[in-house]
Write a protein that holds these residues in place. Structure first.
Motif, PDB file in Angstrom:
ATOM      1  N   THR A 142       0.833  -1.207   0.000  1.00 16.00           N
ATOM      2  CA  THR A 142       0.000   0.000   0.000  1.00 16.00           C
ATOM      3  C   THR A 142       0.867   1.257   0.000  1.00 16.00           C
ATOM      4  O   THR A 142       0.605   2.209  -0.753  1.00 16.00           O
ATOM      5  N   MET A 143       1.905   1.287   0.826  1.00 19.95           N
ATOM      6  CA  MET A 143       2.799   2.438   0.877  1.00 19.95           C
ATOM      7  C   MET A 143       3.525   2.628  -0.455  1.00 19.95           C
ATOM      8  O   MET A 143       3.734   3.759  -0.896  1.00 19.95           O
ATOM      9  N   SER A 144       3.915   1.543  -1.096  1.00 27.47           N
ATOM     10  CA  SER A 144       4.581   1.621  -2.403  1.00 27.47           C
ATOM     11  C   SER A 144       3.639   2.209  -3.444  1.00 27.47           C
ATOM     12  O   SER A 144       4.048   3.051  -4.264  1.00 27.47           O
ATOM     13  N   LEU A 145       2.399   1.782  -3.440  1.00 28.08           N
ATOM     14  CA  LEU A 145       1.425   2.322  -4.389  1.00 28.08           C
ATOM     15  C   LEU A 145       1.169   3.808  -4.127  1.00 28.08           C
ATOM     16  O   LEU A 145       1.074   4.604  -5.069  1.00 28.08           O
ATOM     17  N   LEU A 146       1.066   4.193  -2.875  1.00 27.51           N
ATOM     18  CA  LEU A 146       0.876   5.611  -2.547  1.00 27.51           C
ATOM     19  C   LEU A 146       2.081   6.448  -2.966  1.00 27.51           C
ATOM     20  O   LEU A 146       1.939   7.569  -3.464  1.00 27.51           O
TER      21      LEU A 146
ATOM     22  N   MET B  16       3.811  10.195  -9.541  1.00 25.88           N
ATOM     23  CA  MET B  16       3.068  10.477 -10.775  1.00 25.88           C
ATOM     24  C   MET B  16       2.416  11.854 -10.700  1.00 25.88           C
ATOM     25  O   MET B  16       2.444  12.614 -11.672  1.00 25.88           O
ATOM     26  N   GLY B  17       1.833  12.187  -9.537  1.00 30.76           N
ATOM     27  CA  GLY B  17       1.233  13.511  -9.368  1.00 30.76           C
ATOM     28  C   GLY B  17       2.265  14.614  -9.472  1.00 30.76           C
ATOM     29  O   GLY B  17       2.013  15.655 -10.082  1.00 30.76           O
ATOM     30  N   LEU B  18       3.446  14.392  -8.910  1.00 29.79           N
ATOM     31  CA  LEU B  18       4.526  15.371  -9.001  1.00 29.79           C
ATOM     32  C   LEU B  18       4.942  15.580 -10.455  1.00 29.79           C
ATOM     33  O   LEU B  18       5.109  16.714 -10.905  1.00 29.79           O
ATOM     34  N   ARG B  19       5.092  14.499 -11.194  1.00 34.28           N
ATOM     35  CA  ARG B  19       5.512  14.602 -12.605  1.00 34.28           C
ATOM     36  C   ARG B  19       4.456  15.315 -13.444  1.00 34.28           C
ATOM     37  O   ARG B  19       4.776  16.156 -14.279  1.00 34.28           O
ATOM     38  N   ILE B  20       3.195  15.003 -13.210  1.00 36.10           N
ATOM     39  CA  ILE B  20       2.118  15.673 -13.951  1.00 36.10           C
ATOM     40  C   ILE B  20       2.110  17.162 -13.626  1.00 36.10           C
ATOM     41  O   ILE B  20       1.959  17.999 -14.526  1.00 36.10           O
ATOM     42  N   SER B  21       2.302  17.519 -12.373  1.00 34.71           N
ATOM     43  CA  SER B  21       2.314  18.942 -12.023  1.00 34.71           C
ATOM     44  C   SER B  21       3.532  19.653 -12.617  1.00 34.71           C
ATOM     45  O   SER B  21       3.445  20.816 -13.014  1.00 34.71           O
ATOM     46  N   GLN B  22       4.683  18.971 -12.735  1.00 36.51           N
ATOM     47  CA  GLN B  22       5.854  19.570 -13.373  1.00 36.51           C
ATOM     48  C   GLN B  22       5.594  19.815 -14.856  1.00 36.51           C
ATOM     49  O   GLN B  22       5.977  20.862 -15.395  1.00 36.51           O
ATOM     50  N   ILE B  23       4.934  18.884 -15.512  1.00 32.93           N
ATOM     51  CA  ILE B  23       4.600  19.053 -16.935  1.00 32.93           C
ATOM     52  C   ILE B  23       3.629  20.216 -17.110  1.00 32.93           C
ATOM     53  O   ILE B  23       3.795  21.045 -18.009  1.00 32.93           O
TER      54      ILE B  23
END
Length: 135
Positions: free
Chosen positions: A18-22, A28-35
């Motif tokens: 669960t921690m790995s998935l989070l 992924m959220g960080l990368r999308i916000s950087q884009i």
């Protein structure tokens, strides 16, 4: 065999998974916000260049209305300050009306925007802007 140890191991496994998935979702959220940030910054710079090109077009319309002349041979430098350069440049074709472009250039970012204008010249060599295309 102890059932509690087996359950504790399974709970640890589920917690790690669960921690790995989070963590993956967070990356992924960080990368999308950087884009998204990069796209927004690029759009702001493009708007800045287009605003400069529009300023050049407004200047050129006023230049023509005041009765100034131009031989359509060299570019007119409207502004060259800081990291923005605004120029008026003719198309090499001799069509009537003449095709002229206002360029807004961001020197540091190598971004250029332009506004197309069409100019007629009367017998008194006065120029008249007959059409402006802001793209």
């Amino acid at each position: 065999m102890n059932g509690g140890a087996h359950n504790a191991g399974f709970i640890t496994y589920v917690a790690i998974l669960t921690m790995s998935l989070l963590l993956l979702l967070a990356f992924m959220g960080l990368r999308i916000s950087q884009i998204c940030e990069s796209n927004a910054v690029d759009e702001i710079h493009l708007e800045e260049a287009h605003y400069a090109a529009q300023r050049g077009a407004h200047w050129f319309v006023g230049y023509c209305k005041e009765g100034n002349t131009w031989d359509f041979q060299q570019k007119l430098i409207v502004s060259d300050e800081g990291d923005v350069e605004i120029t008026i440049e003719p198309d090499r074709s001799m069509d009537n009306p003449r095709h002229v472009m206002s360029y807004g250039k961001l020197k540091n970012r190598e971004i250029v925007s332009r506004v197309h204008m069409y100019v007629t010249v009367d017998q008194d060599k006065r120029m008249h802007v007959v059409k402006v295309k802001p793209y």
